[in-house]
Design a protein around this motif. Structure first.
Motif, PDB file in Angstrom:
ATOM      1  N   GLY A 181      43.634  29.615  29.496  1.00 15.50           N
ATOM      2  CA  GLY A 181      42.775  29.904  28.358  1.00 15.50           C
ATOM      3  C   GLY A 181      41.342  29.454  28.502  1.00 15.50           C
ATOM      4  N   LEU A 182      41.130  28.273  29.053  1.00 17.15           N
ATOM      5  CA  LEU A 182      39.768  27.772  29.231  1.00 17.15           C
ATOM      6  C   LEU A 182      38.977  28.660  30.187  1.00 17.15           C
ATOM      7  N   ILE A 183      39.621  29.133  31.239  1.00 16.96           N
ATOM      8  CA  ILE A 183      38.957  29.992  32.216  1.00 16.96           C
ATOM      9  C   ILE A 183      38.710  31.375  31.623  1.00 16.96           C
ATOM     10  N   TYR A 184      39.685  31.879  30.863  1.00 14.88           N
ATOM     11  CA  TYR A 184      39.514  33.182  30.232  1.00 14.88           C
ATOM     12  C   TYR A 184      38.296  33.195  29.323  1.00 14.88           C
ATOM     13  N   ALA A 185      38.090  32.095  28.605  1.00 18.08           N
ATOM     14  CA  ALA A 185      36.960  32.024  27.679  1.00 18.08           C
ATOM     15  C   ALA A 185      35.618  32.082  28.396  1.00 18.08           C
ATOM     16  N   LEU A 186      35.612  31.726  29.679  1.00 12.57           N
ATOM     17  CA  LEU A 186      34.376  31.733  30.463  1.00 12.57           C
ATOM     18  C   LEU A 186      34.353  32.861  31.493  1.00 12.57           C
ATOM     19  N   SER A 187      35.288  33.803  31.382  1.00 17.20           N
ATOM     20  CA  SER A 187      35.410  34.819  32.433  1.00 17.20           C
ATOM     21  C   SER A 187      34.181  35.709  32.543  1.00 17.20           C
ATOM     22  N   ALA A 188      33.511  35.989  31.412  1.00 15.14           N
ATOM     23  CA  ALA A 188      32.338  36.875  31.486  1.00 15.14           C
ATOM     24  C   ALA A 188      31.208  36.264  32.317  1.00 15.14           C
ATOM     25  N   PRO A 189      30.738  35.026  32.008  1.00 13.23           N
ATOM     26  CA  PRO A 189      29.672  34.461  32.852  1.00 13.23           C
ATOM     27  C   PRO A 189      30.134  34.174  34.279  1.00 13.23           C
ATOM     28  N   LEU A 190      31.404  33.822  34.478  1.00 11.98           N
ATOM     29  CA  LEU A 190      31.895  33.609  35.840  1.00 11.98           C
ATOM     30  C   LEU A 190      31.857  34.913  36.633  1.00 11.98           C
ATOM     31  N   ARG A 191      32.338  35.979  36.025  1.00 13.82           N
ATOM     32  CA  ARG A 191      32.360  37.288  36.686  1.00 13.82           C
ATOM     33  C   ARG A 191      30.947  37.787  36.974  1.00 13.82           C
ATOM     34  N   LEU A 251      36.009  51.063  24.593  1.00  7.13           N
ATOM     35  CA  LEU A 251      34.595  50.816  24.338  1.00  7.13           C
ATOM     36  C   LEU A 251      34.092  49.677  25.212  1.00  7.13           C
ATOM     37  N   ASP A 252      32.791  49.626  25.406  1.00  2.00           N
ATOM     38  CA  ASP A 252      32.158  48.650  26.290  1.00  2.00           C
ATOM     39  C   ASP A 252      31.931  47.328  25.559  1.00  2.00           C
ATOM     40  N   TRP A 253      32.984  46.523  25.473  1.00  2.00           N
ATOM     41  CA  TRP A 253      32.892  45.200  24.858  1.00  2.00           C
ATOM     42  C   TRP A 253      33.984  44.330  25.466  1.00  2.00           C
ATOM     43  N   GLU A 254      33.897  43.059  25.226  1.00  2.00           N
ATOM     44  CA  GLU A 254      34.945  42.133  25.631  1.00  2.00           C
ATOM     45  C   GLU A 254      34.912  40.925  24.713  1.00  2.00           C
ATOM     46  N   ALA A 255      35.998  40.190  24.687  1.00  2.00           N
ATOM     47  CA  ALA A 255      36.094  38.997  23.858  1.00  2.00           C
ATOM     48  C   ALA A 255      37.157  38.093  24.452  1.00  2.00           C
ATOM     49  N   PRO A 256      37.087  36.803  24.170  1.00  3.52           N
ATOM     50  CA  PRO A 256      38.128  35.901  24.666  1.00  3.52           C
ATOM     51  C   PRO A 256      39.421  36.097  23.895  1.00  3.52           C
ATOM     52  N   THR A 257      40.503  35.537  24.427  1.00  2.00           N
ATOM     53  CA  THR A 257      41.750  35.526  23.687  1.00  2.00           C
ATOM     54  C   THR A 257      41.595  34.613  22.470  1.00  2.00           C
ATOM     55  N   GLY A 258      42.496  34.737  21.532  1.00  2.00           N
ATOM     56  CA  GLY A 258      42.399  33.937  20.312  1.00  2.00           C
ATOM     57  C   GLY A 258      42.435  34.804  19.076  1.00  2.00           C
ATOM     58  N   GLY A 259      42.788  36.086  19.238  1.00  4.71           N
ATOM     59  CA  GLY A 259      42.831  37.010  18.119  1.00  4.71           C
ATOM     60  C   GLY A 259      41.632  37.921  18.041  1.00  4.71           C
ATOM     61  N   TYR A 260      40.614  37.649  18.841  1.00  5.65           N
ATOM     62  CA  TYR A 260      39.379  38.437  18.791  1.00  5.65           C
ATOM     63  C   TYR A 260      39.592  39.848  19.350  1.00  5.65           C
ATOM     64  N   LEU A 261      40.378  39.958  20.412  1.00  3.44           N
ATOM     65  CA  LEU A 261      40.630  41.269  21.009  1.00  3.44           C
ATOM     66  C   LEU A 261      41.348  42.193  20.031  1.00  3.44           C
ATOM     67  N   LEU A 262      42.445  41.707  19.464  1.00  2.00           N
ATOM     68  CA  LEU A 262      43.215  42.548  18.554  1.00  2.00           C
ATOM     69  C   LEU A 262      42.418  42.917  17.309  1.00  2.00           C
ATOM     70  N   THR A 263      41.682  41.967  16.757  1.00  3.61           N
ATOM     71  CA  THR A 263      40.934  42.250  15.532  1.00  3.61           C
ATOM     72  C   THR A 263      39.937  43.382  15.746  1.00  3.61           C
TER      73      THR A 263
END
Length: 428
Positions: free
Chosen positions: A262-272, A393-405
């Motif tokens: 989870g911690l890595i997923y939350a930072l995946s955008a700047p890491l990528r 669509l061209d967006w992304e979000a971390p896990t935690g309910g943000y994707l589904l919402t």
């Protein structure tokens, strides 16, 4: 010639966004036909339910909207229409009670996706939604007799062509292809000139590379001892290519070739993004966030006596197991015997990452149909009557309910967009 069907409204994709669009339209008495490539709909939703089905998050709305990074401004209007509170109320209307967990995440009381999906599909069928499974969208073709554009589907009965007054495309991103989200829609849309950003893995793990000898992965000794173990209570930091610092607290996990969780997923955008522009990214871990650098340095300066170095570090810092292993794996040997430099390493342990895990292993994807290619109703500017929703669509979000919402919200907005479009056509 393939058989042809004339339908008023077609939705392609039976995930949360497609099903929500179907609900919006069918609730108004409009006939809806939903097509999905898989033998049943909602498969990725059911997979998410294995971990309890994290529907949304209870944090303040401004903080919630900020989780969408570079596309926060585009996602915010969707959430204004259907946000976390509306999602919980919608679940309640299906007879599914929700609760807020200790982390602020929102779950169904039963912690399962299947009861919600069953109740939802029952409602949709009662509202007249017709669901066609095992129908894979192949793009468009022009009917030579009518000169109309037809949707092409492969089906158990062969190829079918479908005319529709309005279409909502909600086929997901490019991860978990075995559940239906394979990104195959990118080619047909690009062939018609639609601006689609390349799909990239999001909420994913990353491959580690040794900074000293540039070998991939962990050493055999470290991998054998610690692969699969969690690294708890740490703070992670990465600086993106624009110089912005991103920090998160939580836990991650060592895998056979790198790091995930989870911690890595939350930072995946700047890491990528760092890997894409620089060829690598440096993830910095604070292994002891509760202690200051000064205190750690002072503790490590205490006499070691006859204890081994590992025992001394453990007794003075409390670090053991995988955290102690990470120090030995990622820091040069001479630093371990230098209290000041070792303290600095504990507070900012560098882990060099060379690549994200493959896209099909990612929880979600970034990229997709750019918002600039659509109007505020999510209709494609160059294909009137065709709307897009969800992970397409061209967006992304971390896990935690943000994707589904956001998937639910975009489906609802696209559904309302279709109604607006039909009213415009009928008024002409």
């Amino acid at each position: 010639m393939p058989p042809e069907v004339d339908l008023p409204l077609v939705i392609v994709g039976g995930g949360p966004s497609g099903l929500m669009a179907a609900e919006v339209l069918s609730a108004q008495g409009l006939p809806v036909a939903l097509y999905d490539a898989m033998p049943s709909v909602g498969r990725k939703l059911l997979l998410a339910g294995r971990g309890g089905l994290n529907l949304t998050h209870s944090e303040p709305v401004d903080a919630f909207k900020s989780r969408y990074g570079e596309r926060a401004a585009e996602i915010a209007p969707l959430l204004d229409v259907f946000g976390p509170d509306a999602l919980r109320a919608w679940a309640a209307s299906l007879g599914v009670k929700t609760f807020v967990g200790s982390s602020g995440r929102v779950f169904p009381t039963e912690m399962k996706a299947a009861p919600l999906l069953r109740a939802w599909l029952s409602r949709l069928r009662k509202q007249g939604v017709r669901i066609h499974v095992r129908h894979r969208w192949l793009g468009w073709t022009r009917d030579t007799r009518s000169s109309q554009q037809c949707l092409r589907f492969s089906s158990p009965d062969g190829e079918q062509h479908v005319h529709a007054r309005a279409v909502i495309l909600a086929m997901g991103g490019g991860s978990w292809a075995r559940l239906g989200s394979d990104g195959a829609w990118v080619g047909p849309l690009r062939a018609l000139g639609i601006d689609v950003a390349d799909l990239q893995p999001a909420n994913c793990g990353f491959e580690r590379i040794d900074s000293a000898n540039h070998t991939p992965g962990w050493s055999a000794h470290f991998r054998e001892r610690f692969a699969g173990q969690p690294v708890k209570s740490v703070r992670a930091m990465v600086t993106d290519p624009a110089g912005r610092r991103h920090e998160r607290s939580g836990e991650c996990m060592i895998d056979a070739t790198g790091i995930e969780g989870g911690l890595i997923y939350a930072l995946s955008a700047p890491l990528r993004d760092s890997i894409r522009t620089q060829g690598h990214a440096v993830l910095t871990l604070d292994l002891s966030p509760a202690r200051s650098l000064e205190r750690l340095s002072a503790d490590l300066c205490r006499p070691r006596g006859s204890r081994s170095l590992s025992s001394h570090i453990q007794s003075q810092t409390g670090l053991k197991g995988v955290k102690l292993g990470l120090l030995r794996e990622c820091l040069p040997a001479d630093i371990l015997g230098d209290p000041a430099r070792l303290a600095a390493g504990i507070k900012a342990l560098p882990i060099k990452l060379s690549a994200p895990r493959p896209i099909d292993e990612a929880i979600s994807t970034a990229g997709g149909v750019r918002f600039e290619a659509m109007n505020r109703h999510l209709m494609l500017n160059d294909l009137p009557g065709v709307f897009c929703a969800g992970e397409m669509l061209d967006w992304e979000a971390p896990t935690g309910g943000y994707l589904l919402t956001a998937c639910f919200a975009s489906g609802l907005v696209a559904g309302h967009g279709v109604m607006n479009w039909l009213q415009t056509l009928d008024a002409r």
